[in-house]
Design a protein around this motif. Sequence first.
Motif, PDB file in Angstrom:
ATOM      1  N   GLN A 189       9.422   4.059 -14.385  1.00 28.78           N
ATOM      2  CA  GLN A 189      10.455   4.645 -13.534  1.00 28.78           C
ATOM      3  C   GLN A 189      10.272   4.223 -12.082  1.00 28.78           C
ATOM      4  O   GLN A 189      11.216   3.802 -11.420  1.00 28.78           O
ATOM      5  N   ALA A 190       9.051   4.338 -11.581  1.00 33.69           N
ATOM      6  CA  ALA A 190       8.798   4.040 -10.168  1.00 33.69           C
ATOM      7  C   ALA A 190       8.884   2.549  -9.875  1.00 33.69           C
ATOM      8  O   ALA A 190       9.304   2.151  -8.780  1.00 33.69           O
ATOM      9  N   ILE A 216       1.368   3.654  -8.376  1.00 33.36           N
ATOM     10  CA  ILE A 216       1.177   2.254  -8.752  1.00 33.36           C
ATOM     11  C   ILE A 216       2.527   1.580  -8.963  1.00 33.36           C
ATOM     12  O   ILE A 216       2.745   0.446  -8.521  1.00 33.36           O
ATOM     13  N   GLY A 217       3.458   2.267  -9.614  1.00 35.25           N
ATOM     14  CA  GLY A 217       4.794   1.708  -9.813  1.00 35.25           C
ATOM     15  C   GLY A 217       5.506   1.432  -8.498  1.00 35.25           C
ATOM     16  O   GLY A 217       6.125   0.377  -8.315  1.00 35.25           O
ATOM     17  N   GLU A 218       5.421   2.371  -7.562  1.00 34.01           N
ATOM     18  CA  GLU A 218       6.041   2.173  -6.249  1.00 34.01           C
ATOM     19  C   GLU A 218       5.413   0.995  -5.520  1.00 34.01           C
ATOM     20  O   GLU A 218       6.109   0.218  -4.850  1.00 34.01           O
ATOM     21  N   THR A 265       0.855  -1.179   0.000  1.00 35.72           N
ATOM     22  CA  THR A 265       0.000   0.000   0.000  1.00 35.72           C
ATOM     23  C   THR A 265       0.891   1.228   0.000  1.00 35.72           C
ATOM     24  O   THR A 265       1.833   1.323   0.800  1.00 35.72           O
ATOM     25  N   ILE A 266       0.610   2.126  -0.892  1.00 33.04           N
ATOM     26  CA  ILE A 266       1.363   3.372  -1.030  1.00 33.04           C
ATOM     27  C   ILE A 266       0.411   4.540  -0.879  1.00 33.04           C
ATOM     28  O   ILE A 266      -0.671   4.544  -1.477  1.00 33.04           O
ATOM     29  N   THR A 267       0.796   5.534  -0.106  1.00 30.89           N
ATOM     30  CA  THR A 267       0.067   6.800  -0.085  1.00 30.89           C
ATOM     31  C   THR A 267       1.025   7.879  -0.566  1.00 30.89           C
ATOM     32  O   THR A 267       2.214   7.875  -0.217  1.00 30.89           O
ATOM     33  N   ARG A 268       0.502   8.757  -1.378  1.00 30.15           N
ATOM     34  CA  ARG A 268       1.312   9.845  -1.944  1.00 30.15           C
ATOM     35  C   ARG A 268       0.487  11.118  -1.840  1.00 30.15           C
ATOM     36  O   ARG A 268      -0.538  11.265  -2.512  1.00 30.15           O
ATOM     37  N   ASN A 269       0.909  12.007  -0.981  1.00 25.32           N
ATOM     38  CA  ASN A 269       0.191  13.256  -0.769  1.00 25.32           C
ATOM     39  C   ASN A 269       1.105  14.426  -1.078  1.00 25.32           C
ATOM     40  O   ASN A 269       2.166  14.576  -0.458  1.00 25.32           O
ATOM     41  N   THR A 270       0.713  15.224  -2.058  1.00 20.91           N
ATOM     42  CA  THR A 270       1.474  16.413  -2.431  1.00 20.91           C
ATOM     43  C   THR A 270       0.515  17.596  -2.464  1.00 20.91           C
ATOM     44  O   THR A 270      -0.682  17.456  -2.204  1.00 20.91           O
ATOM     45  N   ALA A 271       1.037  18.751  -2.823  1.00 30.00           N
ATOM     46  CA  ALA A 271       0.176  19.923  -2.974  1.00 30.00           C
ATOM     47  C   ALA A 271      -0.731  19.784  -4.189  1.00 30.00           C
ATOM     48  O   ALA A 271      -1.696  20.546  -4.333  1.00 30.00           O
ATOM     49  N   ALA A 305       7.001  -5.577 -24.261  1.00 24.17           N
ATOM     50  CA  ALA A 305       8.017  -6.429 -23.644  1.00 24.17           C
ATOM     51  C   ALA A 305       8.593  -5.687 -22.451  1.00 24.17           C
ATOM     52  O   ALA A 305       8.765  -4.467 -22.496  1.00 24.17           O
ATOM     53  N   LEU A 306       8.866  -6.432 -21.371  1.00 23.11           N
ATOM     54  CA  LEU A 306       9.393  -5.770 -20.187  1.00 23.11           C
ATOM     55  C   LEU A 306      10.365  -6.669 -19.432  1.00 23.11           C
ATOM     56  O   LEU A 306      10.357  -7.892 -19.578  1.00 23.11           O
ATOM     57  N   ASP A 307      11.182  -6.014 -18.647  1.00 22.66           N
ATOM     58  CA  ASP A 307      12.164  -6.664 -17.788  1.00 22.66           C
ATOM     59  C   ASP A 307      12.107  -5.970 -16.434  1.00 22.66           C
ATOM     60  O   ASP A 307      12.308  -4.754 -16.344  1.00 22.66           O
ATOM     61  N   ILE A 308      11.817  -6.735 -15.396  1.00 27.51           N
ATOM     62  CA  ILE A 308      11.821  -6.173 -14.045  1.00 27.51           C
ATOM     63  C   ILE A 308      13.275  -6.176 -13.591  1.00 27.51           C
ATOM     64  O   ILE A 308      13.732  -7.031 -12.852  1.00 27.51           O
ATOM     65  N   SER A 309      13.996  -5.203 -14.071  1.00 23.59           N
ATOM     66  CA  SER A 309      15.456  -5.184 -14.005  1.00 23.59           C
ATOM     67  C   SER A 309      16.016  -4.283 -12.919  1.00 23.59           C
ATOM     68  O   SER A 309      17.196  -4.378 -12.588  1.00 23.59           O
ATOM     69  N   GLY A 310      15.196  -3.360 -12.419  1.00 21.87           N
ATOM     70  CA  GLY A 310      15.732  -2.325 -11.547  1.00 21.87           C
ATOM     71  C   GLY A 310      16.359  -1.190 -12.345  1.00 21.87           C
ATOM     72  O   GLY A 310      16.874  -0.233 -11.769  1.00 21.87           O
ATOM     73  N   ARG A 311      16.327  -1.302 -13.678  1.00 23.45           N
ATOM     74  CA  ARG A 311      16.856  -0.256 -14.552  1.00 23.45           C
ATOM     75  C   ARG A 311      15.685   0.308 -15.366  1.00 23.45           C
ATOM     76  O   ARG A 311      15.371  -0.190 -16.444  1.00 23.45           O
ATOM     77  N   PRO A 312      15.044   1.348 -14.862  1.00 24.83           N
ATOM     78  CA  PRO A 312      13.845   1.856 -15.526  1.00 24.83           C
ATOM     79  C   PRO A 312      14.149   2.511 -16.873  1.00 24.83           C
ATOM     80  O   PRO A 312      15.129   3.245 -17.012  1.00 24.83           O
ATOM     81  N   TRP A 313      13.290   2.202 -17.832  1.00 24.28           N
ATOM     82  CA  TRP A 313      13.433   2.777 -19.171  1.00 24.28           C
ATOM     83  C   TRP A 313      12.106   2.598 -19.890  1.00 24.28           C
ATOM     84  O   TRP A 313      11.405   1.614 -19.661  1.00 24.28           O
TER      85      TRP A 313
END
Length: 195
Positions: free
Chosen positions: A143-144, A74-76, A5-11, A106-114
């Motif tokens: 990225q996240a 969602i990414g986090e 669960t992630i909460t993200r609160n900004t202005a 196609a994707l790779d859960i690599s830790g290298r976002p692109w």
Amino acid sequence: MRTATITRNTAETRIAVTVDLDGTGIYDIQTGIGFFDHMLEQLSRHSLIDLHVRTEGDLHIDQHHTVEDTGIAIGEAVAQALADKRGIRRYGDALSPMDETLTRVALDISGRPWLVWKTEFTQKRLGEMDTELFQHWFHSFAQAAGITLHIETLHGENNHHIAEAAFKGLARALRIAVEIDPRKGDAIPSTKGML
């Protein structure tokens, strides 16, 4: 349990996201942008990742912050639920047909976002959603989440189909990549010993 669960609160936005990587594709999504909700529902349903999203954004300005920050949250959540990524398949790909549209993901859960994005729209909006924000959402999510992500529309004319094929393709590729591979045990899928 591979949940987060992630909460993200900004202005600009207030967001709460919960994911369950081992779910059944149950979703409850409210972002204030109807077409965006529809795309995130496709992501959940076809990945079998349970997804709960509540976003309150500054839509009186525009949709940019809402879409971007929802992608980040969602990414986090996916990254947190994956933890050290032990036992996952890591790679996933899908050809996603939708009527005249065909999209390759196609994707790779690599830790290298692109993000490699080869998709175009001929309309400025779908419903009330700005089409230029689709690329931005996929970029923010990749990225996240720490994912290398390639999306290419091979054929397509209908803008709704083009967008939906991209989200469904991501869903199906992600479903494969996050699955636990019984042949790997609890090994991290990298010769480096970490991802």
